[in-house]
Design a protein around this motif. Structure first.
Motif, PDB file in Angstrom:
ATOM      1  N   LYS A 311       0.951   4.608   2.039  1.00  0.00           N
ATOM      2  CA  LYS A 311      -0.333   5.215   1.990  1.00  0.00           C
ATOM      3  C   LYS A 311      -1.598   5.043   2.392  1.00  0.00           C
ATOM      4  CE  LYS A 311       0.006   3.522  -3.478  1.00  0.00           C
ATOM      5  NZ  LYS A 311      -0.135   2.328  -4.473  1.00  0.00           N
ATOM      6  N   GLU A 312      -1.888   4.683   2.864  1.00  0.00           N
ATOM      7  CA  GLU A 312      -3.611   4.560   4.249  1.00  0.00           C
ATOM      8  C   GLU A 312      -3.001   5.351   4.702  1.00  0.00           C
ATOM      9  OE1 GLU A 312      -6.161   1.401   6.262  1.00  0.00           O
ATOM     10  OE2 GLU A 312      -5.653   0.710   4.482  1.00  0.00           O
ATOM     11  N   ALA A 313      -1.427   4.616   5.684  1.00  0.00           N
ATOM     12  CA  ALA A 313      -1.464   5.803   6.334  1.00  0.00           C
ATOM     13  C   ALA A 313      -1.650   7.572   6.245  1.00  0.00           C
ATOM     14  CB  ALA A 313       0.046   5.480   7.386  1.00  0.00           C
ATOM     15  N   ARG A 314      -0.605   8.055   5.118  1.00  0.00           N
ATOM     16  CA  ARG A 314      -0.892   9.548   4.421  1.00  0.00           C
ATOM     17  C   ARG A 314      -1.754   9.615   4.431  1.00  0.00           C
ATOM     18  NH1 ARG A 314       3.263  11.655   1.671  1.00  0.00           N
ATOM     19  NH2 ARG A 314       4.494   9.452   1.529  1.00  0.00           N
ATOM     20  N   LYS A 315      -2.848   9.025   3.861  1.00  0.00           N
ATOM     21  CA  LYS A 315      -3.819   9.822   3.868  1.00  0.00           C
ATOM     22  C   LYS A 315      -4.932   9.964   5.390  1.00  0.00           C
ATOM     23  CE  LYS A 315      -5.654   7.141   0.117  1.00  0.00           C
ATOM     24  NZ  LYS A 315      -6.712   5.745  -0.687  1.00  0.00           N
ATOM     25  N   SER A 316      -4.690   8.692   6.371  1.00  0.00           N
ATOM     26  CA  SER A 316      -5.129   9.958   7.688  1.00  0.00           C
ATOM     27  C   SER A 316      -4.141  10.932   8.442  1.00  0.00           C
ATOM     28  CB  SER A 316      -4.910   8.552   8.467  1.00  0.00           C
ATOM     29  OG  SER A 316      -4.034   7.622   8.707  1.00  0.00           O
ATOM     30  N   LEU A 318      -2.960  13.199   6.325  1.00  0.00           N
ATOM     31  CA  LEU A 318      -3.333  14.218   6.025  1.00  0.00           C
ATOM     32  C   LEU A 318      -4.301  14.865   6.719  1.00  0.00           C
ATOM     33  CD1 LEU A 318      -2.199  13.444   2.129  1.00  0.00           C
ATOM     34  CD2 LEU A 318      -1.108  15.612   3.808  1.00  0.00           C
ATOM     35  N   GLU A 319      -5.606  13.942   6.943  1.00  0.00           N
ATOM     36  CA  GLU A 319      -6.908  14.200   7.123  1.00  0.00           C
ATOM     37  C   GLU A 319      -6.384  15.320   8.919  1.00  0.00           C
ATOM     38  OE1 GLU A 319      -9.189  10.732   6.959  1.00  0.00           O
ATOM     39  OE2 GLU A 319      -9.728  11.014   5.163  1.00  0.00           O
ATOM     40  N   GLU A 320      -5.437  14.175   9.315  1.00  0.00           N
ATOM     41  CA  GLU A 320      -5.575  15.262  11.002  1.00  0.00           C
ATOM     42  C   GLU A 320      -4.865  16.785  10.940  1.00  0.00           C
ATOM     43  OE1 GLU A 320      -3.523  12.348  13.150  1.00  0.00           O
ATOM     44  OE2 GLU A 320      -4.946  10.770  12.756  1.00  0.00           O
ATOM     45  N   ARG A 321      -3.513  16.408   9.822  1.00  0.00           N
ATOM     46  CA  ARG A 321      -2.661  17.855   9.949  1.00  0.00           C
ATOM     47  C   ARG A 321      -2.742  18.422   8.117  1.00  0.00           C
ATOM     48  NH1 ARG A 321       1.895  15.694  13.479  1.00  0.00           N
ATOM     49  NH2 ARG A 321       1.130  15.421  15.687  1.00  0.00           N
ATOM     50  N   PRO A 322      -4.199  18.739   7.465  1.00  0.00           N
ATOM     51  CA  PRO A 322      -3.237  18.998   6.100  1.00  0.00           C
ATOM     52  C   PRO A 322      -2.276  19.717   6.161  1.00  0.00           C
ATOM     53  CG  PRO A 322      -5.776  20.108   7.591  1.00  0.00           C
ATOM     54  CD  PRO A 322      -4.865  19.252   8.797  1.00  0.00           C
ATOM     55  N   GLU A 323      -1.569  20.639   7.244  1.00  0.00           N
ATOM     56  CA  GLU A 323      -0.193  21.363   6.695  1.00  0.00           C
ATOM     57  C   GLU A 323       0.237  20.696   7.390  1.00  0.00           C
ATOM     58  OE1 GLU A 323      -1.208  24.737   9.241  1.00  0.00           O
ATOM     59  OE2 GLU A 323      -3.112  26.009   8.326  1.00  0.00           O
ATOM     60  N   ILE A 324       0.416  19.748   7.391  1.00  0.00           N
ATOM     61  CA  ILE A 324       1.844  18.859   7.423  1.00  0.00           C
ATOM     62  C   ILE A 324       2.727  18.968   6.448  1.00  0.00           C
ATOM     63  CG2 ILE A 324       1.468  17.036   6.730  1.00  0.00           C
ATOM     64  CD1 ILE A 324       3.099  15.836   9.484  1.00  0.00           C
ATOM     65  N   LEU A 329       6.222  14.112   7.009  1.00  0.00           N
ATOM     66  CA  LEU A 329       5.166  13.163   6.932  1.00  0.00           C
ATOM     67  C   LEU A 329       5.612  12.028   6.915  1.00  0.00           C
ATOM     68  CD1 LEU A 329       1.927  12.754   6.584  1.00  0.00           C
ATOM     69  CD2 LEU A 329       2.507  13.266   3.970  1.00  0.00           C
ATOM     70  N   ASN A 330       6.279  11.856   5.518  1.00  0.00           N
ATOM     71  CA  ASN A 330       7.579  10.879   4.979  1.00  0.00           C
ATOM     72  C   ASN A 330       8.338   9.952   6.634  1.00  0.00           C
ATOM     73  OD1 ASN A 330       6.752  10.481   2.687  1.00  0.00           O
ATOM     74  ND2 ASN A 330       8.584  11.511   2.300  1.00  0.00           N
ATOM     75  N   ALA A 331       8.458  10.786   7.858  1.00  0.00           N
ATOM     76  CA  ALA A 331       9.309  10.864   8.957  1.00  0.00           C
ATOM     77  C   ALA A 331       7.796  10.502   9.553  1.00  0.00           C
ATOM     78  CB  ALA A 331       9.602  11.884   9.538  1.00  0.00           C
ATOM     79  N   PHE A 332       7.169  10.423   9.648  1.00  0.00           N
ATOM     80  CA  PHE A 332       5.866   9.855  11.089  1.00  0.00           C
ATOM     81  C   PHE A 332       5.324   8.269  10.208  1.00  0.00           C
ATOM     82  CE2 PHE A 332       4.761  14.316  12.405  1.00  0.00           C
ATOM     83  CZ  PHE A 332       4.187  14.060  13.563  1.00  0.00           C
ATOM     84  N   ILE A 333       4.940   8.712   9.037  1.00  0.00           N
ATOM     85  CA  ILE A 333       4.836   7.460   8.438  1.00  0.00           C
ATOM     86  C   ILE A 333       6.299   5.956   8.983  1.00  0.00           C
ATOM     87  CG2 ILE A 333       4.427   5.483   6.123  1.00  0.00           C
ATOM     88  CD1 ILE A 333       3.843   8.669   5.015  1.00  0.00           C
ATOM     89  N   SER A 334       7.402   6.824   8.829  1.00  0.00           N
ATOM     90  CA  SER A 334       8.259   5.696   8.775  1.00  0.00           C
ATOM     91  C   SER A 334       8.816   4.744  10.386  1.00  0.00           C
ATOM     92  CB  SER A 334       9.185   6.498   8.552  1.00  0.00           C
ATOM     93  OG  SER A 334       9.864   7.037   9.189  1.00  0.00           O
ATOM     94  N   LEU A 335       7.651   6.519  11.557  1.00  0.00           N
ATOM     95  CA  LEU A 335       7.965   5.691  12.973  1.00  0.00           C
ATOM     96  C   LEU A 335       6.495   4.969  12.974  1.00  0.00           C
ATOM     97  CD1 LEU A 335       7.920   9.330  14.182  1.00  0.00           C
ATOM     98  CD2 LEU A 335       9.915   7.409  14.981  1.00  0.00           C
ATOM     99  N   LYS A 336       5.468   5.260  12.573  1.00  0.00           N
ATOM    100  CA  LYS A 336       4.080   4.462  12.526  1.00  0.00           C
ATOM    101  C   LYS A 336       4.753   3.104  12.074  1.00  0.00           C
ATOM    102  CE  LYS A 336       0.419   7.242  13.237  1.00  0.00           C
ATOM    103  NZ  LYS A 336      -0.870   7.688  12.396  1.00  0.00           N
TER     104      LYS A 336
END
Length: 383
Positions: A311-316, A318-324, A329-336
């Motif tokens: 939830k927290e990672a998603r917000k950050s 989306l702020e960095e990459r709004p067009e993602i 996005l889910n892939a990036f979250i799992s990697l992080k």
């Protein structure tokens, strides 16, 4: 008496015409009429008579007076002459008109008789034509029926006739026929006919001794033995073919049965699958409905450590990459989440465990209150 109703006269006329037509339809000719030519038939059809309609009294009088008027006025034209004749006719007395009227009357009567006769003849011809058509139609029908019967008989004969098998061994000739075959060429060379040859050979065969006949009889017996062997082989072959055909048919039937059974099994499987899927869908639907019907005061299960982090990672992100896109996005979250250190991950686990402890306490309190309410309800139902 005159009829008071309007149109009574016209109705009476129509009835008279109908009666005339009925009489004409009942008319049956007793003599045969000569066939008319095409032009004459057309005339009859159009209602035109061969004889011309007689001219009226005025025209008859004009014919007599024309020459006199023309002599008196030689330079007068046709129109002027007709005008003069018209003026003169007005002054003609009834007595002077009488002979012309009588002449017209007689001619008209004769003309009407001819017209009536022609009408009768035309009606008779029509009736004759209809009769001829009916006769020809009946003749054609009879011929067709006869032809059909003959065709059916021919078909039956063809069906009854069995087709000869070309592979079937031919029946051997008798001793007499072997002898006749041997003698035929010599007898025909002597200019003997076919009947004479048969007579001579039969006489010769009768007069022959047993010794003379024996070579032909031996040959006939040999041929017969050979024929019998060939026939046995032929019959055996036919029996084998029949048995093979039966076997093939049986195998074909077995295959068809197997295919039918397989199809039935497949059908049963598909039906079971459909049934199971329907049941599963029904269960899911029921579960959803049960969830909807569940108590709103019941505490909600807390999110896991990963969900809290996502939830927290998603917000950050989306702020960095709004067009993602959501999938990336889910892939990036799992990697992080995978790249997190143990200390950082432990922090999220601690948050989740705190939330879980709070949830458990809430659930205990809820269960106690729920049990109390249920007990109260049962007591109310009993009493």
């Amino acid at each position: 008496m005159k009829s008071s109703k309007p149109g009574a006269k016209s109705r009476e006329k129509l009835q008279m015409e109908l009666k005339k037509l009925q009489k004409l339809k009942e008319f049956k000719p007793t003599m045969t009429f000569a066939l008319l030519g095409d032009k004459e038939q057309d005339k009859k059809k159009n209602g035109c008579s061969e004889k011309k309609r007689p001219p009226p009294p005025y025209i008859l009088w004009c014919k007599d007076q024309w020459n006199e008027i023309k002599k008196e006025n030689p330079e007068a034209e046709f129109k002027a002459v007709t005008n003069m004749l018209g003026a003169k006719w007005k002054n003609v007395t009834a007595e002077e008109k009488k002979p012309y009227e009588e002449k017209y009357k007689t001619k008209k009567e004769a003309y009407l008789l001819i017209v009536a006769k022609e009408k009768r003849e035309s009606e008779a011809m029509k009736l004759l034509e209809e009769e001829q058509k009916q006769k020809t139609a009946m003749e054609v029908l009879e011929q067709y029926m006869q032809f059909q019967q003959e065709a059916e008989r021919d078909n039956k004969k063809k069906k009854n006739k069995k087709e000869k098998d070309p592979l079937k061994p031919k029946h051997p000739m008798s001793a007499f026929f072997l002898f006749t075959n041997e003698r035929r060429a010599a007898l025909l060379a002597e200019n003997n006919g076919v009947l004479e040859v048969s007579k001579i050979t039969s006489e010769e065969w009768k007069n022959m001794t047993e010794k003379q006949k024996s070579p032909y009889e031996k040959m006939a017996k040999k041929n017969k033995d050979k024929y019998m062997l060939e026939m046995e082989a032929y019959k055996q072959k036919k029996e084998d073919e029949a048995t093979n055909l039966r076997k093939e048919e049986e195998e074909h039937m077995k295959l068809q049965k197997q295919e039918a059974l397989q199809l039935l099994k497949k059908k049963e499987k598909t039906e079971n699958l459909i049934k199971k899927t329907k049941e599963n869908l029904q269960k899911k639907k029921q579960n959803k409905e049960d969830k909807k019907k569940s108590d709103p005061n019941k505490p909600k299960r807390p999110a896991s450590s990963f969900i809290l982090f996502s939830k927290e990672a998603r917000k950050s992100l989306l702020e960095e990459r709004p067009e993602i896109i959501n999938s990336t996005l889910n892939a990036f979250i799992s990697l992080k989440w995978k790249e997190l250190k143990e200390e950082e991950r432990q922090a999220w686990n601690d948050k989740a465990s705190v939330a879980m402890e709070a949830y458990k306490k809430e659930m205990e309190a809820y269960n106690k209150s729920f049990a109390a309410t249920m007990e109260q309800k049962t007591e109310e139902q009993i009493y």
